[in-house]
Write a protein that holds these residues in place. Structure first.
Motif, short mmCIF file in Angstrom:
data_model
loop_
_atom_site.label_atom_id
_atom_site.label_comp_id
_atom_site.label_asym_id
_atom_site.label_seq_id
_atom_site.Cartn_x
_atom_site.Cartn_y
_atom_site.Cartn_z
N PRO A 1 71.08 31.48 72.26
CA PRO A 1 70.18 32.40 72.98
C PRO A 1 69.83 31.93 74.39
CG PRO A 1 69.42 32.07 70.73
CD PRO A 1 70.53 31.08 70.95
N SER A 2 69.78 30.63 74.58
CA SER A 2 69.40 30.10 75.90
C SER A 2 70.54 30.16 76.90
CB SER A 2 68.93 28.65 75.76
OG SER A 2 69.96 27.84 75.23
N ILE A 3 71.76 30.51 76.43
CA ILE A 3 72.91 30.54 77.33
C ILE A 3 73.41 31.96 77.53
CG2 ILE A 3 75.30 29.76 77.66
CD1 ILE A 3 74.52 27.16 76.32
N ALA A 4 73.95 32.60 76.48
CA ALA A 4 74.51 33.95 76.69
C ALA A 4 74.22 34.91 75.55
CB ALA A 4 76.01 33.87 76.91
N LEU A 5 73.73 34.42 74.41
CA LEU A 5 73.42 35.26 73.26
C LEU A 5 74.61 36.14 72.89
CD1 LEU A 5 71.02 35.67 71.35
CD2 LEU A 5 70.32 37.62 72.75
N GLY A 6 75.80 35.55 72.92
CA GLY A 6 76.99 36.27 72.51
C GLY A 6 77.60 37.18 73.55
N ALA A 7 77.07 37.16 74.75
CA ALA A 7 77.61 38.04 75.80
C ALA A 7 79.03 37.63 76.17
CB ALA A 7 76.72 37.99 77.04
N ALA A 8 79.84 38.64 76.52
CA ALA A 8 81.26 38.39 76.80
C ALA A 8 81.63 38.73 78.24
CB ALA A 8 82.13 39.20 75.85
N ALA A 9 80.68 39.14 79.04
CA ALA A 9 81.00 39.52 80.42
C ALA A 9 79.85 39.09 81.33
CB ALA A 9 81.20 41.03 80.52
N LEU B 1 79.01 38.42 104.82
CA LEU B 1 79.94 38.16 103.72
C LEU B 1 79.35 38.71 102.42
CD1 LEU B 1 82.42 36.75 102.39
CD2 LEU B 1 80.96 34.72 102.15
N LEU B 2 80.15 39.50 101.70
CA LEU B 2 79.76 40.00 100.39
C LEU B 2 80.78 39.54 99.37
CD1 LEU B 2 78.08 41.73 98.42
CD2 LEU B 2 79.51 43.69 99.09
N LEU B 3 80.32 38.88 98.32
CA LEU B 3 81.18 38.43 97.22
C LEU B 3 80.73 39.13 95.94
CD1 LEU B 3 81.08 34.56 97.84
CD2 LEU B 3 82.88 36.13 98.54
N VAL B 4 81.67 39.77 95.25
CA VAL B 4 81.41 40.40 93.96
C VAL B 4 82.49 39.90 93.00
CG1 VAL B 4 81.19 42.55 92.66
CG2 VAL B 4 80.38 42.43 95.04
N GLU B 5 82.10 39.11 92.00
CA GLU B 5 83.08 38.50 91.09
C GLU B 5 82.70 38.76 89.63
OE1 GLU B 5 85.86 37.03 90.90
OE2 GLU B 5 86.41 36.43 92.95
N PRO B 6 83.34 39.74 88.97
CA PRO B 6 83.09 39.98 87.54
C PRO B 6 84.12 39.26 86.67
CG PRO B 6 84.20 41.87 88.50
CD PRO B 6 84.11 40.83 89.58
N VAL B 7 83.67 38.71 85.54
CA VAL B 7 84.52 37.94 84.63
C VAL B 7 84.31 38.45 83.20
CG1 VAL B 7 85.05 35.66 83.69
CG2 VAL B 7 84.45 35.91 86.11
N ALA B 8 85.40 38.69 82.48
CA ALA B 8 85.35 39.07 81.06
C ALA B 8 85.93 37.93 80.23
CB ALA B 8 86.13 40.35 80.82
N LEU B 9 85.17 37.47 79.25
CA LEU B 9 85.59 36.38 78.38
C LEU B 9 86.23 36.97 77.13
CD1 LEU B 9 82.43 34.14 78.80
CD2 LEU B 9 84.59 34.00 80.05
N GLY B 10 87.52 37.25 77.21
CA GLY B 10 88.21 37.91 76.11
C GLY B 10 88.21 39.41 76.30
N ARG B 11 88.98 40.09 75.44
CA ARG B 11 89.06 41.55 75.50
C ARG B 11 88.26 42.11 74.34
NH1 ARG B 11 95.40 42.47 75.59
NH2 ARG B 11 95.14 41.17 73.72
N ALA B 12 87.00 42.45 74.61
CA ALA B 12 86.08 42.86 73.56
C ALA B 12 86.57 44.11 72.84
CB ALA B 12 84.69 43.11 74.15
N ALA B 13 87.25 45.02 73.54
CA ALA B 13 87.71 46.26 72.93
C ALA B 13 88.74 45.99 71.83
CB ALA B 13 88.33 47.17 74.00
N ARG B 14 89.40 44.85 71.87
CA ARG B 14 90.37 44.47 70.84
C ARG B 14 89.80 43.45 69.86
NH1 ARG B 14 95.58 45.75 71.40
NH2 ARG B 14 96.13 43.96 70.08
N GLY B 15 88.49 43.21 69.97
CA GLY B 15 87.86 42.26 69.06
C GLY B 15 88.18 40.82 69.37
N GLU B 16 88.66 40.54 70.58
CA GLU B 16 89.01 39.18 70.96
C GLU B 16 87.84 38.48 71.65
OE1 GLU B 16 93.73 40.14 71.87
OE2 GLU B 16 92.43 39.34 73.44
#
Length: 290
Positions: A205-213, A152-167
């Protein structure tokens, strides 16, 4: 990755009656027929569909492309997906496009994924991105049963908002629960619970440091541990990792796990494509290139 060009900050939000919520369900069963894999059973309900393009043929595997004809998931909608790879079959499941989780009026959307991989079978779960709009509220559960000698292979990417639109995904809720069993025994449990002031939380910083994906990759297979060094090398670990990417990979008890975190989904997407071959797949699904 395709998203609507319309902004997601319309206000106020009118509540939608519960009877008008969308309820989708799809079941795909793959069976081995000689050296090929063929469709055994297909069930569809609501906006959920599955198609099997000729261009998606991957050797002896059967490729299923999942489609949400509703164009996304709104507050209170529910989607249930069941994938079954019978003994000796090879099923590859992906999605037609990124799944968009829209701003909610307060109701919680539910996504349930149930996977069964019988002895000697292989199932690759490779959906395109899940994109959460600001104020989306969703609960997702991924459950899998992996039998003796299966893969079994699972690949799950998630984007938190649409960064290209500044969201940003600033407020809302994301509850993610993974439970993987091998021959009925729980071997992998994972959970993510985001709520409240999510933007402030992710900036720490200990969680995501502003990362959106972010993305989670899990391989359960007899040869999973042997692939670890190749996956690390493909990512550039430990010293040549892309500067805007955080990643880690580990392997144990017949499993290989990869975690990726990035400010830009494009950077993370490139990293996923680099390691895909090291996980036992020659190429990502053809529809990923469309």
């Amino acid at each position: 990755m395709y998203v609507t060009a319309l902004p997601s900050d319309f206000s106020p939000i009118e509540r939608v009656p519960a009877g008008l919520r969308s309820h989708g369900r799809v079941l795909v069963e793959a069976r081995a027929l000689g050296e090929r894999t063929v469709l055994g059973r297909l069930e569809e309900a609501g906006p959920s569909r599955a198609r099997f393009p000729r261009s998606g043929k991957r050797g002896a595997a059967l490729e299923a492309v999942l489609i949400n004809t509703g164009g996304g998931i709104a507050g209170g909608d529910a989607v249930a997906t069941q994938m079954i790879a019978r003994a000796g079959a090879h099923l590859v499941a992906t999605t037609q496009a990124a799944e968009k989780i829209y701003r909610s009026d307060g109701a919680v959307s539910k996504i349930d994924v149930d996977l069964l991989v019988e002895p000697g079978a292989s199932l690759d779960w490779l959906p395109q991105w899940t994109i959460l709009f600001d104020q989306a509220r969703v609960e997702r559960t991924i459950s899998a049963e992996v039998r003796e000698g299966a893969r079994l292979l699972l690949v799950e990417p998630v984007a938190l908002g649409r960064a290209a639109r500044g969201e940003r995904f600033a407020t809302g809720a994301l509850h993610d629960r993974w439970r993987i069993r091998r021959n009925g025994r729980l071997i992998y449990a994972d959970g993510l619970d985001l709520g409240g002031d999510i933007a402030k939380l992710l900036d720490r910083p200990s969680i995501a440091l502003g990362a959106a994906a972010f993305a989670t990759v899990l391989l359960v297979a007899p040869d999973a541990e042997a692939r670890l060094e190749a996956v690390r090398a493909a990512l550039g670990l430990p010293d040549d990792l892309a500067p805007t990417l955080e990643a880690g990979a580990s392997a144990w008890d017949g499993m290989l796990s990869v975690r990726l975190l990035a400010r830009d989904s494009a950077v993370l997407d490139k990293a996923l494509r680099r390691i895909i071959g090291e996980l036992g797949i020659a190429d990502p699904p053809r529809i990923w290139h469309s």
